[in-house]
Design a protein around this motif. Structure first.
Motif, PDB file in Angstrom:
ATOM      1  N   ASN A   1       0.841  -1.207   0.000  1.00 56.65           N
ATOM      2  CA  ASN A   1       0.000   0.000   0.000  1.00 56.65           C
ATOM      3  C   ASN A   1       0.873   1.254   0.000  1.00 56.65           C
ATOM      4  O   ASN A   1       0.589   2.220  -0.706  1.00 56.65           O
ATOM      5  CB  ASN A   1      -0.911  -0.002   1.231  1.00 56.65           C
ATOM      6  N   THR A   2       1.919   1.207   0.797  1.00 59.57           N
ATOM      7  CA  THR A   2       2.812   2.366   0.908  1.00 59.57           C
ATOM      8  C   THR A   2       3.433   2.703  -0.445  1.00 59.57           C
ATOM      9  O   THR A   2       3.696   3.866  -0.749  1.00 59.57           O
ATOM     10  CB  THR A   2       3.916   2.074   1.957  1.00 59.57           C
TER      11      THR A   2
ATOM     12  N   GLY B   1       9.250  -5.679  -8.343  1.00 57.26           N
ATOM     13  CA  GLY B   1       8.521  -5.358  -7.116  1.00 57.26           C
ATOM     14  C   GLY B   1       9.239  -5.909  -5.901  1.00 57.26           C
ATOM     15  O   GLY B   1       8.621  -6.435  -4.975  1.00 57.26           O
TER      16      GLY B   1
ATOM     17  N   MET C   1      11.186  -6.200  -2.429  1.00 56.22           N
ATOM     18  CA  MET C   1      11.362  -5.512  -1.152  1.00 56.22           C
ATOM     19  C   MET C   1      12.843  -5.584  -0.770  1.00 56.22           C
ATOM     20  O   MET C   1      13.503  -6.602  -1.002  1.00 56.22           O
ATOM     21  CB  MET C   1      10.548  -6.178  -0.038  1.00 56.22           C
TER      22      MET C   1
ATOM     23  N   ASP D   1       6.373  -0.724   6.734  1.00 53.72           N
ATOM     24  CA  ASP D   1       7.125  -1.258   7.889  1.00 53.72           C
ATOM     25  C   ASP D   1       7.750  -2.609   7.560  1.00 53.72           C
ATOM     26  O   ASP D   1       8.871  -2.909   7.991  1.00 53.72           O
ATOM     27  CB  ASP D   1       6.271  -1.320   9.164  1.00 53.72           C
ATOM     28  N   SER D   2       7.071  -3.420   6.738  1.00 57.91           N
ATOM     29  CA  SER D   2       7.679  -4.678   6.315  1.00 57.91           C
ATOM     30  C   SER D   2       8.849  -4.411   5.372  1.00 57.91           C
ATOM     31  O   SER D   2       9.954  -4.921   5.566  1.00 57.91           O
ATOM     32  CB  SER D   2       6.649  -5.565   5.617  1.00 57.91           C
ATOM     33  N   ALA D   3       8.617  -3.592   4.381  1.00 57.81           N
ATOM     34  CA  ALA D   3       9.654  -3.288   3.388  1.00 57.81           C
ATOM     35  C   ALA D   3      10.936  -2.826   4.071  1.00 57.81           C
ATOM     36  O   ALA D   3      12.043  -3.270   3.749  1.00 57.81           O
ATOM     37  CB  ALA D   3       9.149  -2.222   2.428  1.00 57.81           C
TER      38      ALA D   3
ATOM     39  N   ASN E   1       1.947   0.329   9.853  1.00 58.96           N
ATOM     40  CA  ASN E   1       0.583  -0.189  10.070  1.00 58.96           C
ATOM     41  C   ASN E   1       0.638  -1.562  10.735  1.00 58.96           C
ATOM     42  O   ASN E   1      -0.283  -2.355  10.622  1.00 58.96           O
ATOM     43  CB  ASN E   1      -0.225  -0.223   8.767  1.00 58.96           C
TER      44      ASN E   1
ATOM     45  N   GLY F   1       2.164  -4.272  10.063  1.00 63.70           N
ATOM     46  CA  GLY F   1       2.106  -5.514   9.320  1.00 63.70           C
ATOM     47  C   GLY F   1       2.272  -5.373   7.826  1.00 63.70           C
ATOM     48  O   GLY F   1       2.444  -4.289   7.282  1.00 63.70           O
TER      49      GLY F   1
ATOM     50  N   TYR G   1       0.642  -5.397   4.489  1.00 63.20           N
ATOM     51  CA  TYR G   1      -0.668  -4.964   3.947  1.00 63.20           C
ATOM     52  C   TYR G   1      -1.573  -4.339   5.007  1.00 63.20           C
ATOM     53  O   TYR G   1      -2.262  -3.365   4.743  1.00 63.20           O
ATOM     54  CB  TYR G   1      -1.440  -6.103   3.259  1.00 63.20           C
TER      55      TYR G   1
END
Ligand code: ADP
Ligand code: TPW
Ligand code: MG
Length: 579
Positions: free
Chosen positions: A412-413, A436, A438, A462-464, A489, A491, A493
């Motif tokens: 989303n980010t 795509g 990460m 935050d995951s990336a 967020n 998590g 997604y």
């Protein structure tokens, strides 16, 4: 060592030791310097530690990372930004493999880089006798890059470096692997012969001029269009033909659509930019000219529903094999983008007619409607903060600081930031690219700051961020003007998934309410915590004003995101999944 008097050179009694000598270490450094290599990105260890030390001592900037993949990503984006191959230096086997992902990613994205890895003793590796970090690195690298070479003899260093640089930057740029066995570094040879064996490469990426009939065909096809569209890809940004591209587009009057990293070649606010009418222009156009963009998954392979039906394609690309890869290209224009656009401009004539106004009006009106719809969402002040509220703020930050480089990854980010944040200058948006992937975040940020000396704003899921987050120590160590903003967020997604079966969290979840801002403080950087758009704006502005390593933890509503961002359609759907 003192040099041997000239009159003694011919005498047979001169011993090897009396001649002035050089070695692999010095020849490699000299060959790289001679070819304008200013920076090496890497991680030290056997057998390259001294090589890095000596390179640093001789004026090459050697930037040490915490993980080779990040060093490799840094080298790749350095190559993209400068049109010179970025250099990544790693140790053998595990270090090499860590760097290999970045090399493969660079090749996929057409970024020029060279992964130089030290390797173990060939005699032992080839008999598989268990050497320290034994691995047949050359064979493993070959299918994952554009070219792979090994240098065995010190006298071949000049040629080896030339082959690597040429392969990386000429034609379609890409990744090159260069294997340097440990023994090569210490190999000694006569200094004079050594000096003569290295050279500055003449014209490493020769211009590729398009055939005149191909130029004519492209212009005829474009002239016949009722609803023409130009798609700019990152190859167009890489080519650094910004003035020519602007002149061509403005003379033609054709609406253009920038792919993600092509945003800013012309400003997203340019009247011909149709980014905000993407669906309409893809569907309704009748002739599409691709400039440095491939018809891959990012453009639905050029067919199917998003494209509305069959249309004529013109493709400007340096790689002839790219033509017809997904759909028929009726006007292939093969050459480098600078030369191709120049020829198109020269041959357009004085009386080039603008596209029909019913087309340009339709695009304009769709664009205005969409921008109008988006505006209130971007100005929202919701608490907890959502993606749109946070990105509305960052959109303004970039408008006010158009020379900042925006690095972006996440789901989303990424997808929302790409659409919402307007770019104003070429090569200012760096992101996950063709795969795509990460993990590009910190490597790209570090190299962008070093190569361009501009401020960097990294917008990270935050995951990336977690894939390269340890490099915030590197950012602090080199005191780089990088502001990392984490869209937290909780998590992947979303931060709301639950696991009903055990005490384990759902596998898309992270620790709630984490304070990433505290991480950078461990290394002397400055952390900020923002929970509203107003706080976020204040934090980013003061971070960017400081010109120092900073990290902003932006608390985003865990419920705000959607599965896989904007590409949820690519997820396979289980027929059996409950609910
Ligand atoms: P995007 O992801 O932005 O759509 P792609 O990476 O798919 O862009 O496409 C980039 C294209 O640009 C590649 O096909 C590559 O061969 C081409 N390219 C790269 N540099 C040049 C150049 N200097 N001249 C012409 N084409 C180039
Ligand atoms: C090397 C798969 C795509 S996007 C993503 C993953 C793990 C992270 C999304 O969460 P994030 O963003 O960053 O918090 P957000 O805003 O939606 O919450 N491994 C690699 N590359 C990819 N693309 C993945 C996994 C993936
Ligand atoms: Mg997230």
């Amino acid at each position: 060592m003192a040099s041997v008097p000239a009159e003694k050179l011919s005498e047979t009694e001169i011993t090897e030791e009396e001649r002035e000598q050089t070695d692999g270490f010095n020849l490699l450094i000299d060959a790289l310097k001679l070819n304008d290599v200013e920076t090496i990105y890497g991680v030290p260890g056997i057998p390259i530690t001294d090589f890095g030390r000596m390179a640093q001592a001789q004026g090459i900037r050697v930037v040490a990372f915490r993980h080779e993949q990040n060093a490799g990503n840094a080298a790749a984006i350095a190559g993209y930004l400068t049109k010179k191959p970025g250099i990544c230096l790693t140790v053998s086997a595990p270090g090499f493999l860590n760097g290999l992902t970045a090399l493969a990613n660079a090749t996929t994205n057409c970024f020029p880089m060279i992964l130089i890895s030290g390797s173990s003793e060939r005699e032992i590796v080839d008999l598989q006798q268990g050497d320290y970090e034994e691995m047949d690195q050359l064979a493993i690298a070959k299918p994952l890059c554009k070219a792979a070479f090994r240098i065995l003899n010190a006298e071949d260093i000049g040629i080896g470096i030339a082959r690597a640089i040429r392969a990386a930057v000429s034609g379609r740029p890409g990744g090159v692997y260069l294997d340097l066995p440990a023994k090569l570094f210490g190999q000694v040879m006569d200094a004079e012969a050594g000096k003569n064996s290295i050279f500055k490469i003449t014209d490493p990426a020769p211009a590729q001029i398009p055939a005149p009939e191909a130029v004519e065909r492209a212009l005829e096809t474009l002239k016949g269009a009722k609803r023409p569209l130009v798609i700019l890809g990152k190859g167009a940004a890489y080519a650094q033909a910004d003035e020519e591209i602007r002149a061509f587009l403005e003379k033609s009057g054709i609406p253009f659509l920038p792919m993600s990293m092509a945003k800013g070649i012309l400003p997203d606010t340019h009247p011909q930019c149709s980014g905000a009418a993407r669906s309409l222009v893809l569907k309704e156009s009748d002739v599409v000219m691709l400039i440095g963009a491939r018809l891959n998954w990012l453009l639905s392979q050029g067919k199917g529903k998003p494209w509305g039906g069959r249309k004529n394609f013109i493709q400007v690309d340096i790689e002839p094999g790219e033509m017809d890869s997904n759909v028929e290209i009726t006007a292939p224009l093969v050459g480098d983008i600078g030369s191709c656009i120049k020829k198109l401009l020269e041959n357009m004539g004085e009386d080039w007619a603008a596209p029909p106004t019913d087309w340009t009006d339709a695009v304009k009106s769709k664009k205005e409607t969409n921008i109008g719809k988006m505006a209130p969402r971007l100005a929202n002040d919701n608490f907890p903060m959502d993606f749109h509220g946070a990105l509305g703020v960052i959109r303004t930050v970039i408008k006010e600081r158009p020379d900042a480089i925006l690095v972006n990854e996440g789901a989303n980010t990424l997808d929302l930031a790409r659409g919402i944040i307007d770019m104003y200058q070429p090569r200012k948006r760096l992101d996950v690219g063709t795969w795509g992937v990460m993990g590009i975040g910190m490597g790209f940020s570090i190299a962008a700051a070093i190569e361009t000396r501009k401020p960097v704003l990294a917008i990270e899921g935050d995951s990336a961020f977690g894939f390269s987050g340890m490099e915030i120590e590197t950012i602090c160590r080199y005191d780089l003007p990088v502001c990392v903003v984490i869209f937290n967020n909780s998590g992947i997604y979303r931060g709301t998934d639950t696991n009903e079966q055990s005490a384990d969290p759902a596998w898309t979840r992270f620790v709630s309410n984490s304070r990433y801002d505290k991480m950078i403080e461990a290394f002397g950087g400055t952390g900020f915590h923002a929970t509203t758009p107003a706080e976020l704006k204040k934090a980013i502005n003061s971070a960017m004003d400081s010109g120092k390593p900073t990290l902003v933890n932006a608390a985003i509503d865990p419920a705000a995101g959607s599965e896989s961002g904007r590409i949820g359609n690519l997820n396979p759907q289980s027929k059996l999944r409950k609910k």
